[in-house]
Design an enzyme around this catalytic site. Sequence first.
Site, PDB file in Angstrom:
ATOM      1  CB  THR A   1      -0.939   0.004   1.230  1.00 58.10           C
ATOM      2  OG1 THR A   1      -1.799  -1.127   1.163  1.00 58.10           O
ATOM      3  CG2 THR A   1      -1.793   1.258   1.271  1.00 58.10           C
TER       4      THR A   1
ATOM      5  CG  ASP B   1      -1.631  -7.267  -2.912  1.00 57.54           C
ATOM      6  OD1 ASP B   1      -1.561  -8.078  -1.955  1.00 57.54           O
ATOM      7  OD2 ASP B   1      -2.442  -6.327  -2.961  1.00 57.54           O
ATOM      8  CB  SER B   2       2.092  -8.319   0.873  1.00 58.58           C
ATOM      9  OG  SER B   2       0.859  -8.174   1.539  1.00 58.58           O
ATOM     10  CB  SER B   3      -2.328 -11.211  -1.284  1.00 61.36           C
ATOM     11  OG  SER B   3      -2.967 -10.378  -0.343  1.00 61.36           O
TER      12      SER B   3
ATOM     13  CG  ASP C   1      -3.017  -7.655   3.692  1.00 60.50           C
ATOM     14  OD1 ASP C   1      -3.258  -6.925   4.674  1.00 60.50           O
ATOM     15  OD2 ASP C   1      -3.696  -7.632   2.646  1.00 60.50           O
TER      16      ASP C   1
ATOM     17  CD  GLN D   1      -8.106 -22.470  17.710  1.00 61.08           C
ATOM     18  OE1 GLN D   1      -9.087 -21.779  17.970  1.00 61.08           O
ATOM     19  NE2 GLN D   1      -8.226 -23.725  17.312  1.00 61.08           N
ATOM     20  CB  CYS D   2      -4.720 -17.914  23.210  1.00 65.36           C
ATOM     21  SG  CYS D   2      -6.109 -18.838  23.882  1.00 65.36           S
TER      22      CYS D   2
END
Length: 339
Positions: free
Chosen positions: A12, A56-58, A89, A274-275
Amino acid sequence: MSQILIIYTGGTIGMMSDPVTKTLVPINFEQIMDNVPELEKLNCKIKVHSFEHIIDSSNMNPEIWGELAALIEASYDEVDGFVILHGSDTMAFTASALSFMLQNLNKPVIFTGSQLPISAVRTDAKENLMTAIEIAKAKKNEKSRVPEVCIYFDYKLFRGNRAFKYNSSKFEAFRSPNYPILAESGVHLRFSVNDIREPGEGPLKIHNKLVSDVAVLKLYPGISPKVVETILTADVRGIVMETFGAGNTTTDQWFIDLLETAINSGKVILDISQCKVGTVELGRYETSKQLKDIGVANGYDMTYEAAVTKMMYLLGEIDDPKEVKRCLEKDLRGELTES
Protein backbone atom coordinates in the site's frame (compact mmCIF):
# COMPACT_ATOMS: atom_id res chain seq x y z
CA MET A 1 27.98 8.54 6.47
CA SER A 2 25.71 5.54 6.85
CA GLN A 3 24.46 3.69 3.78
CA ILE A 4 21.03 2.09 3.73
CA LEU A 5 19.61 -0.21 1.07
CA ILE A 6 15.87 0.15 0.54
CA ILE A 7 14.26 -2.86 -1.13
CA TYR A 8 10.89 -1.97 -2.61
CA THR A 9 8.66 -4.99 -3.11
CA GLY A 10 5.29 -3.23 -3.27
CA GLY A 11 2.40 -2.80 -0.86
CA THR A 12 0.00 0.00 0.00
CA ILE A 13 2.87 2.40 0.71
CA GLY A 14 3.60 2.50 -3.04
CA MET A 15 0.06 2.86 -4.30
CA MET A 16 -1.80 5.72 -5.91
CA SER A 17 -5.45 6.09 -6.82
CA ASP A 18 -6.14 5.68 -10.52
CA PRO A 19 -8.14 8.74 -11.61
CA VAL A 20 -10.29 6.66 -13.98
CA THR A 21 -10.95 3.39 -12.15
CA LYS A 22 -10.53 4.83 -8.62
CA THR A 23 -8.63 1.68 -7.64
CA LEU A 24 -5.19 1.66 -6.04
CA VAL A 25 -2.39 0.92 -8.51
CA PRO A 26 1.37 0.59 -7.82
CA ILE A 27 3.82 3.41 -8.48
CA ASN A 28 7.60 3.31 -8.87
CA PHE A 29 10.04 4.25 -6.13
CA GLU A 30 10.95 7.58 -7.74
CA GLN A 31 7.34 8.64 -7.21
CA ILE A 32 7.61 7.58 -3.57
CA MET A 33 10.73 9.70 -3.19
CA ASP A 34 8.88 12.65 -4.70
CA ASN A 35 6.36 12.41 -1.86
CA VAL A 36 9.03 12.35 0.85
CA PRO A 37 11.54 15.14 0.16
CA GLU A 38 12.53 14.94 3.85
CA LEU A 39 14.60 11.86 3.02
CA GLU A 40 17.38 14.18 1.92
CA LYS A 41 17.71 15.42 5.52
CA LEU A 42 18.43 12.01 7.03
CA ASN A 43 22.20 12.35 6.63
CA CYS A 44 22.70 8.95 5.03
CA LYS A 45 23.24 7.55 1.58
CA ILE A 46 20.24 5.65 0.29
CA LYS A 47 20.51 2.93 -2.31
CA VAL A 48 17.35 1.50 -3.80
CA HIS A 49 16.46 -1.82 -5.35
CA SER A 50 12.96 -2.04 -6.76
CA PHE A 51 11.44 -5.34 -7.75
CA GLU A 52 11.00 -5.55 -11.49
CA HIS A 53 7.37 -6.49 -10.94
CA ILE A 54 5.87 -4.71 -7.94
CA ILE A 55 3.71 -7.19 -6.06
CA ASP A 56 0.79 -7.21 -3.68
CA SER A 57 1.93 -8.94 -0.52
CA SER A 58 -0.88 -11.48 -0.88
CA ASN A 59 1.25 -12.93 -3.69
CA MET A 60 4.32 -13.32 -1.45
CA ASN A 61 5.93 -16.77 -1.47
CA PRO A 62 9.14 -18.61 -0.46
CA GLU A 63 10.74 -17.98 -3.84
CA ILE A 64 10.50 -14.23 -3.27
CA TRP A 65 11.82 -14.67 0.28
CA GLY A 66 14.85 -16.31 -1.29
CA GLU A 67 15.24 -13.33 -3.61
CA LEU A 68 15.14 -10.96 -0.64
CA ALA A 69 17.76 -13.01 1.20
CA ALA A 70 20.00 -12.99 -1.88
CA LEU A 71 19.68 -9.21 -2.22
CA ILE A 72 20.67 -8.76 1.42
CA GLU A 73 23.62 -11.12 1.04
CA ALA A 74 24.85 -9.33 -2.11
CA SER A 75 24.92 -5.90 -0.41
CA TYR A 76 25.67 -7.00 3.13
CA ASP A 77 29.26 -5.73 3.29
CA GLU A 78 28.46 -2.47 1.50
CA VAL A 79 25.65 -1.03 3.61
CA ASP A 80 24.87 -0.48 7.28
CA GLY A 81 21.27 -1.63 7.24
CA PHE A 82 18.26 -2.59 5.17
CA VAL A 83 14.71 -1.27 4.90
CA ILE A 84 12.20 -3.46 3.09
CA LEU A 85 8.98 -1.88 1.87
CA HIS A 86 6.35 -4.58 1.94
CA GLY A 87 2.59 -4.95 2.05
CA SER A 88 1.34 -5.33 5.61
CA ASP A 89 -0.95 -8.33 5.00
CA THR A 90 1.87 -10.89 4.88
CA MET A 91 4.67 -8.78 6.34
CA ALA A 92 4.87 -10.89 9.51
CA PHE A 93 5.29 -14.06 7.43
CA THR A 94 8.15 -12.55 5.42
CA ALA A 95 9.83 -11.05 8.48
CA SER A 96 9.59 -14.40 10.29
CA ALA A 97 10.95 -16.30 7.30
CA LEU A 98 13.88 -13.90 6.86
CA SER A 99 14.75 -14.18 10.55
CA PHE A 100 15.38 -17.91 10.07
CA MET A 101 17.00 -17.56 6.65
CA LEU A 102 19.59 -14.98 7.78
CA GLN A 103 21.93 -16.69 10.22
CA ASN A 104 24.56 -14.64 12.13
CA LEU A 105 22.81 -11.38 11.26
CA ASN A 106 24.51 -8.33 12.76
CA LYS A 107 22.79 -5.56 10.82
CA PRO A 108 19.21 -4.28 10.92
CA VAL A 109 16.65 -5.59 8.45
CA ILE A 110 13.59 -3.38 9.00
CA PHE A 111 10.26 -4.13 7.34
CA THR A 112 7.76 -1.34 7.01
CA GLY A 113 4.82 -0.23 4.93
CA SER A 114 1.62 1.68 5.54
CA GLN A 115 -2.13 1.48 5.86
CA LEU A 116 -2.66 4.44 3.52
CA PRO A 117 -0.78 5.18 0.28
CA ILE A 118 2.13 7.59 0.52
CA SER A 119 0.25 10.01 -1.71
CA ALA A 120 -2.73 10.24 0.69
CA VAL A 121 -3.12 13.41 2.75
CA ARG A 122 -3.36 11.57 6.10
CA THR A 123 -0.90 8.83 5.26
CA ASP A 124 1.12 6.94 7.85
CA ALA A 125 3.66 6.04 5.16
CA LYS A 126 6.03 8.98 5.57
CA GLU A 127 6.60 8.50 9.29
CA ASN A 128 6.98 4.74 8.92
CA LEU A 129 9.52 5.09 6.13
CA MET A 130 11.53 7.90 7.73
CA THR A 131 11.79 6.24 11.12
CA ALA A 132 12.54 2.81 9.66
CA ILE A 133 15.56 4.37 7.94
CA GLU A 134 16.58 6.13 11.18
CA ILE A 135 16.48 2.81 13.02
CA ALA A 136 18.34 0.98 10.24
CA LYS A 137 21.23 3.46 10.46
CA ALA A 138 21.25 3.82 14.25
CA LYS A 139 24.53 2.77 15.85
CA LYS A 140 26.19 2.80 19.25
CA ASN A 141 29.92 2.28 19.60
CA GLU A 142 30.05 1.60 15.85
CA LYS A 143 27.61 -1.30 16.19
CA SER A 144 24.03 -1.46 14.92
CA ARG A 145 21.47 -0.77 17.64
CA VAL A 146 19.07 -3.43 16.36
CA PRO A 147 20.88 -6.30 14.57
CA GLU A 148 17.63 -8.16 13.93
CA VAL A 149 14.85 -8.67 11.42
CA CYS A 150 12.15 -6.28 12.63
CA ILE A 151 8.83 -4.68 11.74
CA TYR A 152 8.37 -0.95 12.26
CA PHE A 153 4.82 0.35 12.27
CA ASP A 154 3.00 3.18 14.02
CA TYR A 155 5.85 4.37 16.26
CA LYS A 156 6.79 0.87 17.45
CA LEU A 157 9.55 -1.54 16.49
CA PHE A 158 8.74 -5.24 16.85
CA ARG A 159 10.86 -8.35 16.56
CA GLY A 160 9.79 -9.67 13.17
CA ASN A 161 9.08 -13.24 14.26
CA ARG A 162 7.08 -12.10 17.29
CA ALA A 163 4.61 -9.80 15.56
CA PHE A 164 1.37 -10.36 13.70
CA LYS A 165 -1.07 -8.11 11.88
CA TYR A 166 -4.19 -7.75 13.97
CA ASN A 167 -5.95 -4.70 12.49
CA SER A 168 -6.65 -3.77 8.89
CA SER A 169 -8.28 -0.39 9.56
CA LYS A 170 -6.02 1.34 12.10
CA PHE A 171 -2.50 2.68 11.76
CA GLU A 172 -1.67 0.44 14.73
CA ALA A 173 -1.68 -2.63 12.51
CA PHE A 174 0.71 -4.92 14.42
CA ARG A 175 1.02 -6.32 17.90
CA SER A 176 3.50 -8.48 19.79
CA PRO A 177 1.80 -9.54 23.02
CA ASN A 178 4.29 -12.23 23.99
CA TYR A 179 7.44 -10.12 23.62
CA PRO A 180 8.26 -6.47 24.41
CA ILE A 181 8.68 -3.90 21.66
CA LEU A 182 12.33 -3.27 20.75
CA ALA A 183 12.06 0.49 20.30
CA GLU A 184 9.52 3.28 20.40
CA SER A 185 9.52 6.49 18.41
CA GLY A 186 8.46 9.71 20.07
CA VAL A 187 10.37 12.92 20.55
CA HIS A 188 13.34 10.57 20.85
CA LEU A 189 14.01 7.04 19.63
CA ARG A 190 14.07 4.87 22.74
CA PHE A 191 15.58 1.40 22.42
CA SER A 192 14.76 -1.46 24.81
CA VAL A 193 18.37 -2.54 25.09
CA ASN A 194 17.74 -5.63 27.24
CA ASP A 195 15.18 -7.01 24.79
CA ILE A 196 17.29 -6.73 21.62
CA ARG A 197 19.23 -9.78 20.46
CA GLU A 198 22.99 -9.80 20.43
CA PRO A 199 24.57 -9.51 16.96
CA GLY A 200 25.43 -12.75 15.24
CA GLU A 201 28.98 -14.07 15.33
CA GLY A 202 30.77 -15.10 12.19
CA PRO A 203 29.89 -14.38 8.55
CA LEU A 204 26.31 -14.08 7.38
CA LYS A 205 24.92 -17.42 6.27
CA ILE A 206 21.88 -17.69 4.01
CA HIS A 207 19.41 -20.57 4.25
CA ASN A 208 17.10 -20.46 1.25
CA LYS A 209 16.05 -24.08 0.96
CA LEU A 210 12.55 -23.70 2.34
CA VAL A 211 10.09 -26.61 2.10
CA SER A 212 6.50 -25.45 1.75
CA ASP A 213 5.02 -28.94 2.27
CA VAL A 214 3.26 -27.70 5.39
CA ALA A 215 -0.43 -28.05 6.28
CA VAL A 216 -2.44 -26.32 8.99
CA LEU A 217 -4.99 -28.04 11.21
CA LYS A 218 -7.11 -25.50 13.10
CA LEU A 219 -9.30 -27.17 15.68
CA TYR A 220 -12.88 -26.29 16.57
CA PRO A 221 -15.51 -28.02 18.69
CA GLY A 222 -17.17 -30.72 16.62
CA ILE A 223 -14.43 -31.08 14.03
CA SER A 224 -15.07 -34.37 12.23
CA PRO A 225 -12.72 -37.35 11.83
CA LYS A 226 -13.04 -36.94 8.06
CA VAL A 227 -11.68 -33.37 8.16
CA VAL A 228 -8.83 -34.25 10.52
CA GLU A 229 -7.87 -37.34 8.54
CA THR A 230 -7.86 -35.40 5.26
CA ILE A 231 -5.34 -32.93 6.63
CA LEU A 232 -3.18 -35.44 8.50
CA THR A 233 -2.90 -37.75 5.50
CA ALA A 234 -2.09 -34.95 3.04
CA ASP A 235 1.17 -35.25 1.13
CA VAL A 236 3.11 -32.93 3.45
CA ARG A 237 6.00 -33.31 5.87
CA GLY A 238 4.90 -30.87 8.55
CA ILE A 239 1.61 -29.86 10.17
CA VAL A 240 1.00 -26.80 12.33
CA MET A 241 -1.89 -27.57 14.68
CA GLU A 242 -3.73 -24.62 16.19
CA THR A 243 -5.18 -25.83 19.47
CA PHE A 244 -7.22 -24.42 22.35
CA GLY A 245 -5.86 -22.48 25.31
CA ALA A 246 -2.57 -23.83 26.59
CA GLY A 247 -2.31 -26.36 23.76
CA ASN A 248 -5.34 -28.50 24.51
CA THR A 249 -7.33 -30.73 22.15
CA THR A 250 -10.13 -33.23 22.33
CA THR A 251 -9.18 -36.46 24.09
CA ASP A 252 -11.36 -38.60 21.81
CA GLN A 253 -9.37 -41.71 20.95
CA TRP A 254 -9.97 -41.39 17.19
CA PHE A 255 -8.25 -38.00 17.26
CA ILE A 256 -5.21 -39.18 19.21
CA ASP A 257 -4.94 -42.26 17.00
CA LEU A 258 -4.92 -40.15 13.82
CA LEU A 259 -2.21 -37.87 15.21
CA GLU A 260 -0.08 -40.81 16.31
CA THR A 261 -0.44 -42.51 12.93
CA ALA A 262 0.68 -39.31 11.18
CA ILE A 263 3.71 -38.95 13.48
CA ASN A 264 4.67 -42.60 13.04
CA SER A 265 4.53 -42.09 9.26
CA GLY A 266 7.25 -39.42 9.52
CA LYS A 267 5.19 -36.24 9.76
CA VAL A 268 6.09 -33.53 12.25
CA ILE A 269 3.16 -31.98 14.14
CA LEU A 270 3.64 -28.66 15.94
CA ASP A 271 1.18 -27.49 18.59
CA ILE A 272 0.54 -23.73 18.85
CA SER A 273 -2.33 -21.99 20.57
CA GLN A 274 -5.19 -20.16 18.91
CA CYS A 275 -4.82 -17.61 21.72
CA LYS A 276 -2.69 -14.60 20.83
CA VAL A 277 -1.39 -14.22 24.39
CA GLY A 278 0.18 -16.97 26.47
CA THR A 279 2.00 -20.21 25.77
CA VAL A 280 1.42 -23.87 25.02
CA GLU A 281 2.04 -26.08 28.07
CA LEU A 282 1.88 -29.67 26.90
CA GLY A 283 1.01 -31.99 29.76
CA ARG A 284 -0.42 -29.35 32.09
CA TYR A 285 -3.95 -30.59 31.44
CA GLU A 286 -5.20 -34.08 30.64
CA THR A 287 -6.32 -32.68 27.27
CA SER A 288 -2.70 -32.18 26.21
CA LYS A 289 -0.83 -34.91 28.09
CA GLN A 290 -1.43 -37.50 25.38
CA LEU A 291 -0.14 -35.10 22.73
CA LYS A 292 3.17 -34.88 24.56
CA ASP A 293 3.30 -38.66 25.01
CA ILE A 294 2.85 -39.42 21.28
CA GLY A 295 5.50 -36.88 20.16
CA VAL A 296 3.66 -33.68 19.22
CA ALA A 297 6.09 -30.73 19.27
CA ASN A 298 5.53 -27.89 21.73
CA GLY A 299 5.24 -24.52 19.99
CA TYR A 300 5.29 -22.53 23.23
CA ASP A 301 4.37 -18.89 22.50
CA MET A 302 5.23 -18.78 18.80
CA THR A 303 3.01 -16.79 16.48
CA TYR A 304 1.24 -18.61 13.68
CA GLU A 305 3.48 -16.82 11.16
CA ALA A 306 6.67 -17.86 12.96
CA ALA A 307 5.45 -21.45 13.37
CA VAL A 308 4.70 -21.90 9.67
CA THR A 309 7.94 -20.33 8.43
CA LYS A 310 10.10 -22.06 11.05
CA MET A 311 8.62 -25.38 9.97
CA MET A 312 9.42 -24.55 6.32
CA TYR A 313 12.98 -23.58 7.27
CA LEU A 314 13.71 -26.67 9.37
CA LEU A 315 12.20 -29.10 6.85
CA GLY A 316 14.55 -27.62 4.28
CA GLU A 317 17.57 -28.09 6.54
CA ILE A 318 16.84 -31.39 8.29
CA ASP A 319 15.58 -34.77 7.07
CA ASP A 320 15.09 -36.54 10.41
CA PRO A 321 11.59 -35.78 11.81
CA LYS A 322 12.77 -36.22 15.41
CA GLU A 323 15.52 -33.65 14.90
CA VAL A 324 13.04 -31.27 13.27
CA LYS A 325 10.82 -31.65 16.34
CA ARG A 326 13.75 -30.97 18.67
CA CYS A 327 14.66 -27.79 16.80
CA LEU A 328 11.04 -26.61 16.65
CA GLU A 329 11.01 -26.63 20.45
CA LYS A 330 14.28 -24.71 20.63
CA ASP A 331 14.64 -20.93 20.48
CA LEU A 332 16.64 -20.26 17.29
CA ARG A 333 16.10 -16.55 16.51
CA GLY A 334 14.21 -15.22 19.50
CA GLU A 335 10.90 -16.56 18.19
CA LEU A 336 9.81 -18.37 21.35
CA THR A 337 10.17 -18.37 25.11
CA GLU A 338 11.35 -21.77 26.23
CA SER A 339 9.57 -23.04 29.34
